[in-house]
Design a protein around this motif. Structure first.
Motif, mmCIF file in Angstrom:
data_model
loop_
_atom_site.group_PDB
_atom_site.id
_atom_site.type_symbol
_atom_site.label_atom_id
_atom_site.label_comp_id
_atom_site.label_asym_id
_atom_site.label_seq_id
_atom_site.Cartn_x
_atom_site.Cartn_y
_atom_site.Cartn_z
ATOM 1 N N SER A 14 0.742 -1.258 -0.133
ATOM 2 C CA SER A 14 0.057 0.031 0.190
ATOM 3 C C SER A 14 0.814 1.330 0.022
ATOM 4 N N ALA A 15 2.089 1.178 0.703
ATOM 5 C CA ALA A 15 2.812 2.256 0.966
ATOM 6 C C ALA A 15 3.411 2.510 -0.537
ATOM 7 N N SER A 16 3.684 1.541 -1.217
ATOM 8 C CA SER A 16 4.137 1.604 -2.794
ATOM 9 C C SER A 16 3.478 2.146 -3.460
ATOM 10 N N ILE A 17 1.891 1.819 -3.418
ATOM 11 C CA ILE A 17 0.806 2.494 -4.292
ATOM 12 C C ILE A 17 0.691 3.773 -3.926
ATOM 13 N N LEU A 18 0.850 4.240 -2.815
ATOM 14 C CA LEU A 18 0.577 5.525 -2.417
ATOM 15 C C LEU A 18 1.723 6.122 -2.924
ATOM 16 N N ALA A 19 2.903 6.197 -2.623
ATOM 17 C CA ALA A 19 4.211 6.800 -3.269
ATOM 18 C C ALA A 19 4.019 7.160 -4.631
ATOM 19 N N SER A 20 3.633 6.022 -5.377
ATOM 20 C CA SER A 20 3.652 6.261 -6.866
ATOM 21 C C SER A 20 2.353 7.195 -6.947
ATOM 22 N N LYS A 21 1.405 7.321 -6.453
ATOM 23 C CA LYS A 21 0.024 7.894 -6.885
ATOM 24 C C LYS A 21 0.205 9.583 -6.228
ATOM 25 N N LEU A 22 0.978 9.744 -5.314
ATOM 26 C CA LEU A 22 1.274 11.006 -4.679
ATOM 27 C C LEU A 22 2.539 11.457 -5.554
ATOM 28 N N GLN A 23 3.220 10.778 -5.928
ATOM 29 C CA GLN A 23 4.363 11.267 -7.220
ATOM 30 C C GLN A 23 3.748 12.041 -8.336
ATOM 31 N N GLU A 24 2.861 11.179 -8.815
ATOM 32 C CA GLU A 24 2.053 11.651 -9.936
ATOM 33 C C GLU A 24 1.190 12.820 -9.807
ATOM 34 N N CYS A 25 0.622 12.992 -8.632
ATOM 35 C CA CYS A 25 -0.285 14.117 -8.236
ATOM 36 C C CYS A 25 0.772 15.354 -7.905
ATOM 37 N N LEU A 26 1.747 14.975 -7.236
ATOM 38 C CA LEU A 26 2.902 16.205 -6.911
ATOM 39 C C LEU A 26 3.424 16.762 -8.284
ATOM 40 N N HIS A 27 3.667 15.954 -9.337
ATOM 41 C CA HIS A 27 4.161 16.441 -10.562
ATOM 42 C C HIS A 27 3.345 17.027 -11.346
ATOM 43 N N GLN A 28 2.030 16.763 -11.424
ATOM 44 C CA GLN A 28 0.965 17.474 -12.075
ATOM 45 C C GLN A 28 0.649 18.968 -11.336
ATOM 46 N N ARG A 29 0.639 18.735 -9.945
ATOM 47 C CA ARG A 29 0.377 20.269 -9.254
ATOM 48 C C ARG A 29 1.578 21.087 -9.600
ATOM 49 N N MET A 30 2.818 20.555 -9.679
ATOM 50 C CA MET A 30 3.861 21.587 -9.924
ATOM 51 C C MET A 30 4.213 21.881 -11.231
ATOM 52 N N GLU A 31 3.253 21.188 -12.065
ATOM 53 C CA GLU A 31 3.476 21.539 -13.500
ATOM 54 C C GLU A 31 4.728 20.969 -14.132
ATOM 55 N N GLY A 32 5.049 19.764 -13.763
ATOM 56 C CA GLY A 32 6.394 19.203 -13.992
ATOM 57 C C GLY A 32 7.577 19.558 -13.278
ATOM 58 N N GLY A 33 7.523 20.426 -12.235
ATOM 59 C CA GLY A 33 8.506 20.971 -11.377
ATOM 60 C C GLY A 33 8.858 19.733 -10.501
ATOM 61 N N GLN A 34 10.220 19.819 -9.885
ATOM 62 C CA GLN A 34 10.555 18.995 -9.070
ATOM 63 C C GLN A 34 10.571 19.402 -7.542
ATOM 64 N N GLY A 35 9.883 18.693 -6.663
ATOM 65 C CA GLY A 35 9.839 18.997 -5.419
ATOM 66 C C GLY A 35 10.674 17.877 -4.486
ATOM 67 N N GLU A 36 10.657 18.111 -3.287
ATOM 68 C CA GLU A 36 11.505 16.935 -2.644
ATOM 69 C C GLU A 36 10.931 15.698 -2.569
ATOM 70 N N PRO A 37 11.723 14.533 -2.976
ATOM 71 C CA PRO A 37 11.298 13.340 -3.372
ATOM 72 C C PRO A 37 10.800 12.624 -2.167
ATOM 73 N N LEU A 38 9.677 11.627 -2.499
ATOM 74 C CA LEU A 38 8.981 11.056 -1.665
ATOM 75 C C LEU A 38 10.175 9.758 -0.985
ATOM 76 N N CYS A 39 9.865 9.562 0.261
ATOM 77 C CA CYS A 39 10.478 8.406 0.686
ATOM 78 C C CYS A 39 9.883 7.488 1.525
ATOM 79 N N SER A 40 9.754 6.306 1.272
ATOM 80 C CA SER A 40 8.969 5.382 2.009
ATOM 81 C C SER A 40 9.930 4.521 2.984
#
Length: 232
Positions: A14-40
């Motif tokens: 579940s943590a792996s699924i969440l990390a993937s979904k969050l990364q996609e969502c953050l990428h879209q919200r930041m219009e392709g910009g890079q924030g701090e990477p997610l860490c599981s």
């Protein structure tokens, strides 16, 4: 950072699924910009509870996945204690660590703690606070209770891992919406945390359990009572 019970394969997945979904969502919200990477945290060696507490205290956002075995996991309990301490001290972990080592974070950069429930999680009830937690942390029970209660006052988001991609996308978006915009774009100042008395006691008792005493898992199983509410 995402914290999940390392002893629960479903929670790890579940943590792996969440990390993937969050990364996609953050990428879209930041219009392709890079924030701090997610860490599981599931990918880390969590045997050192001091290091775990320090890492969580210095994370700009901590997401705690609440699963069936969460309340019996020393590592998950550290995440809950630190998360509650952050709430109690409004952006620092000084409730668990010496005041001199509190995070040097500007007042307008609040650290975010987000609980997420997985199917089957049982919220702690009367028996947990009156019998289970005192058995885990007898010396610092009052402080621990304050932190745990503060953590569970937070509104938890559901994570429906068996739902459709659309539902998971919406749940990930709900989590991202709770993260301050400044935290999405850049790192917060890092703190030099230290082992507080609660974590020290938990680490000592965990080491004793590993060497042959009754396990925290056995204690945690006893926490199921009518005063708990099951998450569905």
């Amino acid at each position: 950072a995402i914290s999940a019970d390392q002893g629960d394969d479903e929670a790890i997945a579940s943590a792996s699924i969440l990390a993937s979904k969050l990364q996609e969502c953050l990428h879209q919200r930041m219009e392709g910009g890079q924030g701090e990477p997610l860490c599981s945290l599931c990918d880390m060696d969590l045997s050192d509870l001091y290091a775990l507490a320090d890492f969580i205290a210095n994370s700009q956002t901590i997401i705690v996945l609440l699963s069936v075995g969460t309340m019996a996991s020393p590592q998950q309990l550290v995440a809950i204690l630190e998360g509650g301490a952050i709430q109690l001290s409004w952006g620092s972990a000084r409730a668990l660590t010496p005041v001199k080592s509190k995070p040097s974070v500007p007042d307008d950069k609040v650290r975010m703690v987000i609980p997420m429930t997985l199917p089957g999680f049982i919220f702690p009830g009367v028996h947990f606070y009156s019998a289970v937690l005192p058995g885990m942390l007898p010396t610092h029970n009052e402080e621990a209770q304050n932190c745990v209660r503060a953590f569970f006052k937070l509104i938890a988001c559901p994570l429906s891992t068996h739902a459709s991609d659309q539902v998971l996308d919406l749940q990930a978006a709900e989590v991202v919406a709770r993260v301050p915009k400044a935290a999405r774009a850049k790192k917060l100042a890092r703190a030099s945390s230290a082992d507080g008395p609660i974590i020290k006691e938990l680490a000592m008792r965990t080491a004793m359990n590993v060497s042959g005493s009754s396990s925290l898992t056995e204690v945690g199983v006893a926490s199921g009572d009518s005063g708990m509410v099951r998450s569905v």
